[in-house]
Design an enzyme around this catalytic site. Structure first.
Site, PDB file in Angstrom:
ATOM      1  N   LYS A  24      -5.762  -2.417  -5.219  1.00 52.94           N
ATOM      2  CA  LYS A  24      -4.641  -1.963  -6.061  1.00 52.94           C
ATOM      3  C   LYS A  24      -3.482  -1.456  -5.203  1.00 52.94           C
ATOM      4  O   LYS A  24      -2.358  -1.939  -5.318  1.00 52.94           O
ATOM      5  CB  LYS A  24      -5.107  -0.840  -6.999  1.00 52.94           C
ATOM      6  CG  LYS A  24      -3.965  -0.180  -7.769  1.00 52.94           C
ATOM      7  CD  LYS A  24      -4.435   0.945  -8.656  1.00 52.94           C
ATOM      8  CE  LYS A  24      -4.411   2.312  -8.031  1.00 52.94           C
ATOM      9  NZ  LYS A  24      -3.081   2.956  -7.906  1.00 52.94           N
ATOM     10  N   CYS A 118      -0.469  10.000 -11.083  1.00 52.90           N
ATOM     11  CA  CYS A 118      -1.414  11.007 -11.564  1.00 52.90           C
ATOM     12  C   CYS A 118      -0.953  12.421 -11.283  1.00 52.90           C
ATOM     13  O   CYS A 118      -0.339  12.697 -10.253  1.00 52.90           O
ATOM     14  CB  CYS A 118      -2.771  10.764 -10.909  1.00 52.90           C
ATOM     15  SG  CYS A 118      -3.515   9.246 -11.475  1.00 52.90           S
ATOM     16  N   ASP A 308      -9.159   9.748  -2.686  1.00 54.16           N
ATOM     17  CA  ASP A 308      -9.409   8.961  -3.905  1.00 54.16           C
ATOM     18  C   ASP A 308     -10.900   8.783  -4.199  1.00 54.16           C
ATOM     19  O   ASP A 308     -11.258   8.340  -5.297  1.00 54.16           O
ATOM     20  CB  ASP A 308      -8.748   7.577  -3.788  1.00 54.16           C
ATOM     21  CG  ASP A 308      -7.235   7.652  -3.961  1.00 54.16           C
ATOM     22  OD1 ASP A 308      -6.730   8.734  -4.271  1.00 54.16           O
ATOM     23  OD2 ASP A 308      -6.578   6.609  -3.778  1.00 54.16           O
ATOM     24  N   ARG A 400      -5.713   1.444 -15.561  1.00 60.86           N
ATOM     25  CA  ARG A 400      -4.616   1.336 -14.590  1.00 60.86           C
ATOM     26  C   ARG A 400      -5.124   0.849 -13.240  1.00 60.86           C
ATOM     27  O   ARG A 400      -4.387   0.213 -12.497  1.00 60.86           O
ATOM     28  CB  ARG A 400      -3.964   2.717 -14.385  1.00 60.86           C
ATOM     29  CG  ARG A 400      -2.890   3.057 -15.385  1.00 60.86           C
ATOM     30  CD  ARG A 400      -2.138   4.306 -14.945  1.00 60.86           C
ATOM     31  NE  ARG A 400      -1.709   4.190 -13.562  1.00 60.86           N
ATOM     32  CZ  ARG A 400      -1.414   5.214 -12.776  1.00 60.86           C
ATOM     33  NH1 ARG A 400      -1.498   6.439 -13.228  1.00 60.86           N
ATOM     34  NH2 ARG A 400      -1.031   5.019 -11.536  1.00 60.86           N
TER      35      ARG A 400
HETATM   36  C1  UD1 Z   1      -1.203   7.204  -1.891  1.00 59.02           C
HETATM   37  C2  UD1 Z   1      -2.104   6.476  -2.861  1.00 59.02           C
HETATM   38  C3  UD1 Z   1      -3.066   7.449  -3.545  1.00 59.02           C
HETATM   39  C4  UD1 Z   1      -3.826   8.266  -2.505  1.00 59.02           C
HETATM   40  C5  UD1 Z   1      -2.860   8.890  -1.503  1.00 59.02           C
HETATM   41  C6  UD1 Z   1      -3.573   9.571  -0.348  1.00 59.02           C
HETATM   42  C7  UD1 Z   1      -0.795   4.604  -3.620  1.00 59.02           C
HETATM   43  C8  UD1 Z   1       0.013   4.002  -4.722  1.00 59.02           C
HETATM   44  N1  UD1 Z   1      -1.278   5.825  -3.864  1.00 59.02           N
HETATM   45  O1  UD1 Z   1      -0.426   8.131  -2.646  1.00 59.02           O
HETATM   46  O2  UD1 Z   1      -3.981   6.692  -4.320  1.00 59.02           O
HETATM   47  O3  UD1 Z   1      -4.504   9.308  -3.163  1.00 59.02           O
HETATM   48  O4  UD1 Z   1      -2.002   7.877  -0.932  1.00 59.02           O
HETATM   49  O5  UD1 Z   1      -4.414   8.671   0.304  1.00 59.02           O
HETATM   50  O6  UD1 Z   1      -1.020   3.998  -2.608  1.00 59.02           O
HETATM   51  N2  UD1 Z   1       3.782  14.359   0.838  1.00 59.02           N
HETATM   52  C9  UD1 Z   1       4.862  15.187   1.029  1.00 59.02           C
HETATM   53  N3  UD1 Z   1       6.109  14.625   1.114  1.00 59.02           N
HETATM   54  C10 UD1 Z   1       6.317  13.282   0.998  1.00 59.02           C
HETATM   55  C11 UD1 Z   1       5.198  12.445   0.789  1.00 59.02           C
HETATM   56  C12 UD1 Z   1       3.948  13.000   0.722  1.00 59.02           C
HETATM   57  O7  UD1 Z   1       4.736  16.411   1.136  1.00 59.02           O
HETATM   58  O8  UD1 Z   1       7.471  12.836   1.058  1.00 59.02           O
HETATM   59  C13 UD1 Z   1       2.434  14.937   0.764  1.00 59.02           C
HETATM   60  C14 UD1 Z   1       1.771  14.760  -0.611  1.00 59.02           C
HETATM   61  O9  UD1 Z   1       2.148  15.802  -1.488  1.00 59.02           O
HETATM   62  C15 UD1 Z   1       0.310  14.808  -0.255  1.00 59.02           C
HETATM   63  C16 UD1 Z   1       0.275  14.130   1.120  1.00 59.02           C
HETATM   64  O10 UD1 Z   1       1.589  14.215   1.635  1.00 59.02           O
HETATM   65  O11 UD1 Z   1      -0.112  16.137  -0.119  1.00 59.02           O
HETATM   66  C17 UD1 Z   1      -0.183  12.691   1.103  1.00 59.02           C
HETATM   67  O12 UD1 Z   1       0.571  11.963   0.168  1.00 59.02           O
HETATM   68  P1  UD1 Z   1       0.813  10.403   0.322  1.00 59.02           P
HETATM   69  O13 UD1 Z   1      -0.037   9.885   1.432  1.00 59.02           O
HETATM   70  O14 UD1 Z   1       2.279  10.169   0.388  1.00 59.02           O
HETATM   71  O15 UD1 Z   1       0.233   9.853  -1.049  1.00 59.02           O
HETATM   72  P2  UD1 Z   1       0.872   8.771  -1.989  1.00 59.02           P
HETATM   73  O16 UD1 Z   1       1.566   7.731  -1.181  1.00 59.02           O
HETATM   74  O17 UD1 Z   1       1.608   9.436  -3.093  1.00 59.02           O
END
Ligand code: UD1
Length: 425
Positions: A24, A118, A308, A400
């Site tokens: 996904k 989520c 996850d 989803r």
């Molecule tokens: C992606 C995955 C999600 C998974 C997550 C962590 C997708 C669509 N989703 O989510 O399933 O749970 O990786 O493996 O691929 N953060 C910041 N600032 C930012 C970006 C992130 O503070 O600009 C923080 C987030 O709040 C979190 C951490 O970094 O605590 C990791 O987030 P991130 O790796 O970006 O997760 P997603 O890409 O949202």
């Protein structure tokens, strides 16, 4: 309105062979990347899930021609015009923000509403914004919309404060068509980041170092069309592995990549579950009987234990012998599913980023709800383990992210069915 739910009768061993679907999270990034070319792409091995349908709808709304046939999406983005993702689609999933990087790269401008996804904690996008600005873009946010604009994107060195998956992907997308070289330092190393790099390279891009914490991108003038198959879903694989262990079953999971599963495999082995990698094929066999041993889990960016899979494994630990401690380091609100497990007789307490789970001999079926996408899979695992009937509400979360989950489990011997409240009367 009809309310859908999944009804699971627990206590049935899962046995047999199943096949994992395409990833996904990797597919979501690759579909957005396909919008960066003006030539057609065919993306294969896509899972038939709601999030993929929404990405298709976004592409169509932007002016692309899209056909889906089985697991293949043919995208003709030659007439793509719009650079603004409709709000009602953007808010349905997190990955809609990949169009920020992709459309910025192709058209020099993109507008996307704050993405959905989520409710598992505060999910800022400051690292994405920092990356776009470092490449020379201006970023404005107003009325819940993010507008990114640049006359020219120029390569740069971008240090991420944390190895964010989403920020790594968005910067890779924007940098792929920028002038000059970009280096992402402290990049995410997840398999889907590597898969996206491979896709961009198949389109004629130049991305090196994906899978390490230092990704180097040489911007190219244009990306061409290609045919590309996405990798298997690491999280679905893990969920099936946990489900097999939860049912004290014996399941061979085909099409899985064992190297992506090392953190989970290590923990399952510690719990007393047998995990064997297929010799000469991409498969994993999971066998289990008796009560499992307790373990501690700390979620971390890849190759650490994936957040996850934290929810499904915490359900498995709810009937292990002894006390397990889970440290959730990625998302601060990812323990809501434990409220539902407590309704089923589980014993746990949550203190900030820690969950302390005291294993009980068994869970008892009852009505529960999926509190988010991965929690939905965790509830299915709970239903398989529990004595009696478990009704799982908020099935849309499961739809989803998991292709034909109940069909796959049914073929392995689970008693699971989809009902609407009306059907019951
Ligand atoms: C992606 C995955 C999600 C998974 C997550 C962590 C997708 C669509 N989703 O989510 O399933 O749970 O990786 O493996 O691929 N953060 C910041 N600032 C930012 C970006 C992130 O503070 O600009 C923080 C987030 O709040 C979190 C951490 O970094 O605590 C990791 O987030 P991130 O790796 O970006 O997760 P997603 O890409 O949202």
């Amino acid at each position: 309105m009809a309310i859908e739910k999944l009804r699971v009768f627990g206590g049935h061993r899962l046995e047999g062979v199943t096949t994992v679907s395409g990833g996904k999270n990797t597919a979501l990034a690759i579909i957005a990347a396909a919008a960066m070319s003006s030539e057609p792409c065919a993306i294969e091995n896509l899972p038939d899930i709601e999030d993929i349908h929404v990405m298709r709808d976004i592409l169509i709304a932007l002016g692309a021609k899209v056909e889906m046939d089985g697991g293949v999406m043919r995208i003709d983005p030659s007439h793509l015009q719009g650079s603004s993702v409709p709000e009602h689609l953007a808010c349905k999933l997190r990955a809609s923000y990949y169009f920020l990087g992709a459309l910025l790269a192709r058209f020099g401008t993109s507008v996307v509403s704050y993405p959905g996804g989520c409710d598992i904690g505060n999910r800022p996008i400051d690292q994405h914004i920092k990356g776009f600005e470092a490449l020379g873009a201006t970023v404005e946010t107003d009325h819940g919309r993010i507008r990114v604009q640049a006359d020219r994107l120029r390569g740069s060195v971008i240090y991420l404060d944390m190895p964010s998956v989403g920020a790594t992907i968005n910067v890779m997308l924007a940098a792929a068509l920028a002038e000059g070289n970009t280096e992402i330092v402290n990049a995410g190393k997840e398999p889907h980041i590597v898969d996206l790099a491979n896709f961009l390279n198949a389109m004629g891009g130049s991305v090196k170092g994906a899978g390490t914490d230092n990704i180097r991108i040489r911007g190219v003038k244009r990306l061409k069309g290609c045919t590309y198959a996405v990798i298997p879903d690491q999280i679905e694989t893990g969920t099936l592995m946990i489900a097999a262990a939860a049912s004290r079953g014996d399941v061979l999971i085909r099409g899985a990549l064992p190297t992506h599963m090392e953190a989970l495999t290590a923990k399952l082995l510690e719990m007393g579950v047998r995990v064997d990698e297929g010799i000469g094929e991409d498969s994993i066999r999971v066998r289990s009987d008796g009560r499992h041993r307790r373990v501690n889990i700390k979620t971390q960016p890849y190759p650490g234990f994936p957040t996850d899979l934290q929810q499904p494994i915490s359900v498995l630990l709810s009937t292990a012998k002894g006390t397990s401690i889970i440290h959730e380091t990625i998302f601060e609100m990812r323990f809501k599913h434990l409220d539902e497990i407590r309704r089923m007789g589980g014993i746990s307490r949550v203190n900030d980023r820690f969950a302390i789970i005291d294993g009980v001999p068994k869970l008892m079926g009852c009505p529960v709800k999926a509190t988010d996408l991965r929690a939905g899979a965790a509830m299915v695992v709970a239903g398989l383990m529990a004595e009696g009937q478990t009704d799982i509400y908020n099935v849309h979360y499961i739809d989803r992210g998991y292709e034909h989950l109940e069909r796959k489990l049914k073929r392995l011997g689970a008693r699971i069915e989809r009902l609407t409240e009306e059907e019951e009367d």
